[in-house]
Design a protein around this motif. Structure first.
Motif, PDB file in Angstrom:
ATOM      1  N   THR A 141       0.834  -1.212   0.000  1.00  0.00           N
ATOM      2  CA  THR A 141       0.000   0.000   0.000  1.00  0.00           C
ATOM      3  C   THR A 141       0.864   1.255   0.000  1.00  0.00           C
ATOM      4  OG1 THR A 141      -1.785  -1.142   1.178  1.00  0.00           O
ATOM      5  CG2 THR A 141      -1.791   1.268   1.246  1.00  0.00           C
ATOM      6  N   ILE A 142       1.908   1.268   0.831  1.00  0.00           N
ATOM      7  CA  ILE A 142       2.809   2.429   0.892  1.00  0.00           C
ATOM      8  C   ILE A 142       3.443   2.686  -0.472  1.00  0.00           C
ATOM      9  CG2 ILE A 142       4.974   3.310   1.871  1.00  0.00           C
ATOM     10  CD1 ILE A 142       4.245   1.845   4.477  1.00  0.00           C
ATOM     11  N   VAL A 143       3.956   1.636  -1.084  1.00  0.00           N
ATOM     12  CA  VAL A 143       4.608   1.778  -2.397  1.00  0.00           C
ATOM     13  C   VAL A 143       3.608   2.260  -3.438  1.00  0.00           C
ATOM     14  CG1 VAL A 143       5.746   0.530  -4.266  1.00  0.00           C
ATOM     15  CG2 VAL A 143       6.360   0.044  -1.883  1.00  0.00           C
ATOM     16  N   GLU A 144       2.403   1.682  -3.414  1.00  0.00           N
ATOM     17  CA  GLU A 144       1.388   2.053  -4.411  1.00  0.00           C
ATOM     18  C   GLU A 144       0.968   3.514  -4.266  1.00  0.00           C
ATOM     19  OE1 GLU A 144      -2.371   3.077  -5.896  1.00  0.00           O
ATOM     20  OE2 GLU A 144      -2.239   2.518  -3.769  1.00  0.00           O
ATOM     21  N   VAL A 145       0.813   3.971  -2.998  1.00  0.00           N
ATOM     22  CA  VAL A 145       0.414   5.363  -2.757  1.00  0.00           C
ATOM     23  C   VAL A 145       1.503   6.316  -3.234  1.00  0.00           C
ATOM     24  CG1 VAL A 145      -0.002   7.078  -0.948  1.00  0.00           C
ATOM     25  CG2 VAL A 145      -1.167   4.877  -0.858  1.00  0.00           C
ATOM     26  N   LEU A 146       2.756   6.000  -2.947  1.00  0.00           N
ATOM     27  CA  LEU A 146       3.861   6.866  -3.364  1.00  0.00           C
ATOM     28  C   LEU A 146       3.984   6.945  -4.878  1.00  0.00           C
ATOM     29  CD1 LEU A 146       6.581   5.866  -0.730  1.00  0.00           C
ATOM     30  CD2 LEU A 146       5.304   8.007  -0.824  1.00  0.00           C
ATOM     31  N   GLN A 147       3.575   5.906  -5.576  1.00  0.00           N
ATOM     32  CA  GLN A 147       3.714   5.870  -7.036  1.00  0.00           C
ATOM     33  C   GLN A 147       2.513   6.453  -7.770  1.00  0.00           C
ATOM     34  OE1 GLN A 147       4.564   1.736  -7.871  1.00  0.00           O
ATOM     35  NE2 GLN A 147       6.758   1.968  -7.421  1.00  0.00           N
ATOM     36  N   ARG A 148       1.453   6.778  -7.042  1.00  0.00           N
ATOM     37  CA  ARG A 148       0.260   7.339  -7.699  1.00  0.00           C
ATOM     38  C   ARG A 148       0.590   8.674  -8.365  1.00  0.00           C
ATOM     39  NH1 ARG A 148      -4.422   6.693  -3.061  1.00  0.00           N
ATOM     40  NH2 ARG A 148      -4.294   4.423  -2.872  1.00  0.00           N
ATOM     41  N   GLU A 149       0.062   8.859  -9.541  1.00  0.00           N
ATOM     42  CA  GLU A 149       0.239  10.127 -10.255  1.00  0.00           C
ATOM     43  C   GLU A 149      -0.960  11.027  -9.966  1.00  0.00           C
ATOM     44  OE1 GLU A 149       1.097   9.527 -14.369  1.00  0.00           O
ATOM     45  OE2 GLU A 149       2.886   8.308 -13.989  1.00  0.00           O
ATOM     46  N   VAL A 150      -0.916  11.647  -8.792  1.00  0.00           N
ATOM     47  CA  VAL A 150      -1.978  12.549  -8.348  1.00  0.00           C
ATOM     48  C   VAL A 150      -1.327  13.796  -7.768  1.00  0.00           C
ATOM     49  CG1 VAL A 150      -3.624  10.680  -7.868  1.00  0.00           C
ATOM     50  CG2 VAL A 150      -2.053  11.433  -6.066  1.00  0.00           C
ATOM     51  N   PRO A 151      -2.080  14.888  -7.617  1.00  0.00           N
ATOM     52  CA  PRO A 151      -1.515  16.095  -6.995  1.00  0.00           C
ATOM     53  C   PRO A 151      -0.933  15.777  -5.621  1.00  0.00           C
ATOM     54  CG  PRO A 151      -3.650  16.581  -7.981  1.00  0.00           C
ATOM     55  CD  PRO A 151      -3.473  15.096  -8.064  1.00  0.00           C
ATOM     56  N   ILE A 152       0.102  16.516  -5.224  1.00  0.00           N
ATOM     57  CA  ILE A 152       0.844  16.188  -4.015  1.00  0.00           C
ATOM     58  C   ILE A 152      -0.021  16.265  -2.759  1.00  0.00           C
ATOM     59  CG2 ILE A 152       1.698  18.556  -3.696  1.00  0.00           C
ATOM     60  CD1 ILE A 152       3.528  15.218  -2.884  1.00  0.00           C
ATOM     61  N   ASN A 153      -0.963  17.235  -2.679  1.00  0.00           N
ATOM     62  CA  ASN A 153      -1.797  17.318  -1.472  1.00  0.00           C
ATOM     63  C   ASN A 153      -2.721  16.111  -1.359  1.00  0.00           C
ATOM     64  OD1 ASN A 153      -3.448  18.066  -3.598  1.00  0.00           O
ATOM     65  ND2 ASN A 153      -4.294  19.867  -2.595  1.00  0.00           N
ATOM     66  N   GLN A 154      -3.173  15.603  -2.482  1.00  0.00           N
ATOM     67  CA  GLN A 154      -4.000  14.393  -2.481  1.00  0.00           C
ATOM     68  C   GLN A 154      -3.159  13.172  -2.106  1.00  0.00           C
ATOM     69  OE1 GLN A 154      -6.367  13.947  -6.069  1.00  0.00           O
ATOM     70  NE2 GLN A 154      -6.649  11.757  -5.674  1.00  0.00           N
ATOM     71  N   LYS A 155      -1.910  13.134  -2.594  1.00  0.00           N
ATOM     72  CA  LYS A 155      -1.011  12.032  -2.248  1.00  0.00           C
ATOM     73  C   LYS A 155      -0.704  12.031  -0.746  1.00  0.00           C
ATOM     74  CE  LYS A 155       2.458  11.265  -5.057  1.00  0.00           C
ATOM     75  NZ  LYS A 155       2.322   9.923  -5.677  1.00  0.00           N
ATOM     76  N   LEU A 156      -0.475  13.216  -0.176  1.00  0.00           N
ATOM     77  CA  LEU A 156      -0.177  13.309   1.251  1.00  0.00           C
ATOM     78  C   LEU A 156      -1.363  12.845   2.097  1.00  0.00           C
ATOM     79  CD1 LEU A 156       1.796  16.691   1.378  1.00  0.00           C
ATOM     80  CD2 LEU A 156       2.724  14.381   1.633  1.00  0.00           C
ATOM     81  N   ASP A 157      -2.589  13.127   1.653  1.00  0.00           N
ATOM     82  CA  ASP A 157      -3.763  12.619   2.356  1.00  0.00           C
ATOM     83  C   ASP A 157      -3.769  11.091   2.367  1.00  0.00           C
ATOM     84  OD1 ASP A 157      -4.826  15.054   3.073  1.00  0.00           O
ATOM     85  OD2 ASP A 157      -6.792  14.665   2.217  1.00  0.00           O
ATOM     86  N   ALA A 158      -3.464  10.503   1.223  1.00  0.00           N
ATOM     87  CA  ALA A 158      -3.452   9.041   1.123  1.00  0.00           C
ATOM     88  C   ALA A 158      -2.351   8.433   1.997  1.00  0.00           C
ATOM     89  CB  ALA A 158      -3.271   8.622  -0.333  1.00  0.00           C
ATOM     90  N   ILE A 159      -1.226   9.126   2.080  1.00  0.00           N
ATOM     91  CA  ILE A 159      -0.128   8.645   2.937  1.00  0.00           C
ATOM     92  C   ILE A 159      -0.544   8.672   4.405  1.00  0.00           C
ATOM     93  CG2 ILE A 159       2.185   9.217   3.800  1.00  0.00           C
ATOM     94  CD1 ILE A 159       2.836  10.163   0.913  1.00  0.00           C
ATOM     95  N   LYS A 160      -1.153   9.787   4.839  1.00  0.00           N
ATOM     96  CA  LYS A 160      -1.563   9.912   6.240  1.00  0.00           C
ATOM     97  C   LYS A 160      -2.607   8.856   6.617  1.00  0.00           C
ATOM     98  CE  LYS A 160      -2.576  14.335   5.865  1.00  0.00           C
ATOM     99  NZ  LYS A 160      -3.075  15.685   6.228  1.00  0.00           N
ATOM    100  N   ALA A 161      -3.451   8.474   5.658  1.00  0.00           N
ATOM    101  CA  ALA A 161      -4.539   7.528   5.942  1.00  0.00           C
ATOM    102  C   ALA A 161      -4.049   6.093   6.133  1.00  0.00           C
ATOM    103  CB  ALA A 161      -5.557   7.576   4.807  1.00  0.00           C
ATOM    104  N   ILE A 162      -2.806   5.810   5.757  1.00  0.00           N
ATOM    105  CA  ILE A 162      -2.276   4.441   5.871  1.00  0.00           C
ATOM    106  C   ILE A 162      -2.286   3.960   7.318  1.00  0.00           C
ATOM    107  CG2 ILE A 162      -0.163   3.060   5.631  1.00  0.00           C
ATOM    108  CD1 ILE A 162       0.456   4.742   3.107  1.00  0.00           C
ATOM    109  N   GLY A 163      -2.085   4.843   8.284  1.00  0.00           N
ATOM    110  CA  GLY A 163      -2.059   4.456   9.692  1.00  0.00           C
ATOM    111  C   GLY A 163      -3.380   3.864  10.146  1.00  0.00           C
ATOM    112  N   GLU A 164      -4.480   4.579   9.905  1.00  0.00           N
ATOM    113  CA  GLU A 164      -5.799   4.085  10.295  1.00  0.00           C
ATOM    114  C   GLU A 164      -6.167   2.829   9.512  1.00  0.00           C
ATOM    115  OE1 GLU A 164      -5.652   8.060  11.988  1.00  0.00           O
ATOM    116  OE2 GLU A 164      -5.060   7.254  10.041  1.00  0.00           O
ATOM    117  N   ASP A 165      -5.880   2.860   8.216  1.00  0.00           N
ATOM    118  CA  ASP A 165      -6.222   1.725   7.363  1.00  0.00           C
ATOM    119  C   ASP A 165      -5.529   0.447   7.848  1.00  0.00           C
ATOM    120  OD1 ASP A 165      -7.725   1.071   4.920  1.00  0.00           O
ATOM    121  OD2 ASP A 165      -5.764   0.498   4.129  1.00  0.00           O
ATOM    122  N   SER A 166      -4.262   0.562   8.209  1.00  0.00           N
ATOM    123  CA  SER A 166      -3.499  -0.596   8.683  1.00  0.00           C
ATOM    124  C   SER A 166      -4.004  -1.077  10.038  1.00  0.00           C
ATOM    125  CB  SER A 166      -2.013  -0.242   8.769  1.00  0.00           C
ATOM    126  OG  SER A 166      -1.521   0.181   7.504  1.00  0.00           O
TER     127      SER A 166
END
Length: 449
Positions: free
Chosen positions: A96-121
């Motif tokens: 999940t971490i690798v996939e989120v980092l590789q997403r081609e999305v705006p950086i603020n949207q990517k940072l949201d997805a990164i922060k959400a990994i904690g709750e998701d896990s």
């Protein structure tokens, strides 16, 4: 059906997660579980969300972020091994971490997805552990749960279409473990709520399924009448109304984000704050209405980090549009305000310090002088706000007199009083350096004498 939300301290390690599982097992009506990301294991530890933010910032700045990834995975590896559940979850988290980092999305949207990994896990780990104990449980992604939000990275708002979708979850028979803090837009983009977002998720789920109770498990037995770091062994609050809790949260109580209870409030769902480490204690119950109490003041909240913009002009009250022009200047500089007490010739605007930079402050002062031609304009820094809260307080004679006397006895100078803006609170502005003696004196007057 009950919704139980477990905060960061409740899922910080395997020991805490075992307590969480036992709480769920003891009450079959706890069918909906919302979890935060793992919090601190000790005072000098890091929250997993903070580690993820460091990782995201390193990625955004093209710095080496492999060390942060390793640290995050180590936290989850420790929990997974201690709980003796499948290490496939760890591989899934890494993917999940690798996939989120590789997403081609705006950086603020990517940072949201990164922060959400904690709750998701956390949700994936807890659901797996519950199954290992023989409890039927499923991880449920917020998209599957029907949490539809606005397209505002870091400040998502729940959309009304969510609630009918969430309500269908009542038909599920197993325990549903849902990560807090984030939802998805209509077109499938992940967005996080503002701070305290897992509390917001819990409140949304409770409102959607029309729960009989929303339990918020944390690391304290109840809400206290005052900050225990300022007053030793303060009295506990057994019951609060939604309005009282919202005012206390806004003014500095850290138990809830001040927006978190709104979904539950709209559906009149009772909320209780309980301790994961002491779950048999009754906790604090938050309801729409409660019976009147002898002491109408239920709590004293405080917060620092405020400034006052003071503007004075003779016959200001006769100058049409003066206030509107002043607030338009603040709006155009992207500065929001907290309170605005006024007089015939004077207007004060209370602003949180995080809204101001030296550059913004200089621009605002210069524009006010040029556009409004005041007699005086200045900014006072290092202010603290103290709020006395209680339903029916405005109908009780002598509350203001008791409060001002208490502050006088503590030798504290009052910079500002805001009374009547809310029927459940009274606010005082003082110098931040005086906050401790002020709170101690107010507590003595309202809860000891």
């Amino acid at each position: 059906m009950k919704v139980a939300k477990f905060g960061g301290s409740s899922v910080a390690n395997a020991t805490q997660l075992r307590k969480v599982a036992e709480i769920i097992r003891k009450d079959p009506s706890r069918k909906f579980i919302v979890v935060s990301a793992p919090g601190k294991r000790s005072g000098d530890d890091d929250k997993v969300t903070d580690l993820l933010i460091k990782m995201g910032n390193a990625y955004a700045q093209n710095e080496n972020y492999e060390e942060q990834i390793a640290t995050v995975l180590d936290r989850f590896r420790e929990i997974i091994i201690d709980l003796e559940i499948s290490t496939d979850i760890l591989s899934n988290i890494q993917e999940t971490i690798v996939e989120v980092l590789q997403r081609e999305v705006p950086i603020n949207q990517k940072l949201d997805a990164i922060k959400a990994i904690g709750e998701d896990s956390s949700a994936k780990i807890l659901s797996s552990y519950l199954n290992s104990l023989g409890l039927a449980a499923s991880y449920l992604n917020p998209k599957e749960a029907g949490i539809i939000v606005s397209d505002e990275p870091g400040n998502a708002q729940i959309l009304p279409d969510s609630y009918p979708k969430i309500h269908t979850l009542r038909d599920r028979e197993e325990i549903l473990v849902i990560p807090g803090f984030f939802g998805y837009t209509i077109d499938g983009k992940l967005m996080t709520f503002s701070r305290g977002g897992s509390d917001i998720t819990g409140s949304i789920i409770a409102a959607g399924i029309k729960a009989s109770l929303y339990e918020n498990f944390t690391d304290v037995d109840s809400v206290f009448t005052v900050n225990p770091n300022i007053v030793a062994n303060p009295k506990e609050i057994t019951s609060l109304t939604y309005k009282e809790m919202r005012e206390l949260s806004y003014a500095g109580f850290s138990v809830f984000h001040d927006e978190a209870l709104i979904p539950s409030f709209k559906e009149s769902i009772p909320v209780t704050i309980k301790n994961t480490n002491n779950p048999d204690k009754p906790g604090t119950l938050i309801v729409a209405e409660k019976e009147s109490q002898e002491n109408c003041v239920v709590g004293i909240a405080s917060d620092i980090g405020f400034s006052t913009l003071f503007v004075s002009k003779y016959l200001m009250n006769r100058e049409l549009g003066f206030g509107r022009k002043l607030f338009e200047i603040l709006e155009s500089e992207s500065v929001s305000f907290e309170h605005s007490p006024s007089g015939i010739d004077d207007l004060s605007v209370i602003i949180r310090d995080n809204q101001l930079t030296p550059e913004k402050e200089s621009i605002i002062m210069n524009r006010i002088k040029a556009e409004l031609n005041p007699d005086t304009v200045k900014i006072h820094h290092d202010l603290a706000m103290i709020m006395i809260v209680g339903e029916g307080m405005m109908k009780t004679i002598g509350i203001a007199q008791k409060a001002t006397t208490a502050l006088t006895e503590a030798n504290v100078n009052i910079k500002m009083i805001n009374q009547g803006a809310s029927d459940v609170s009274m606010m005082f502005g003082i110098q931040a350096a005086d906050i401790k003696p002020a709170i101690q004196s107010l507590y003595k007057v309202f809860f000891e004498d």
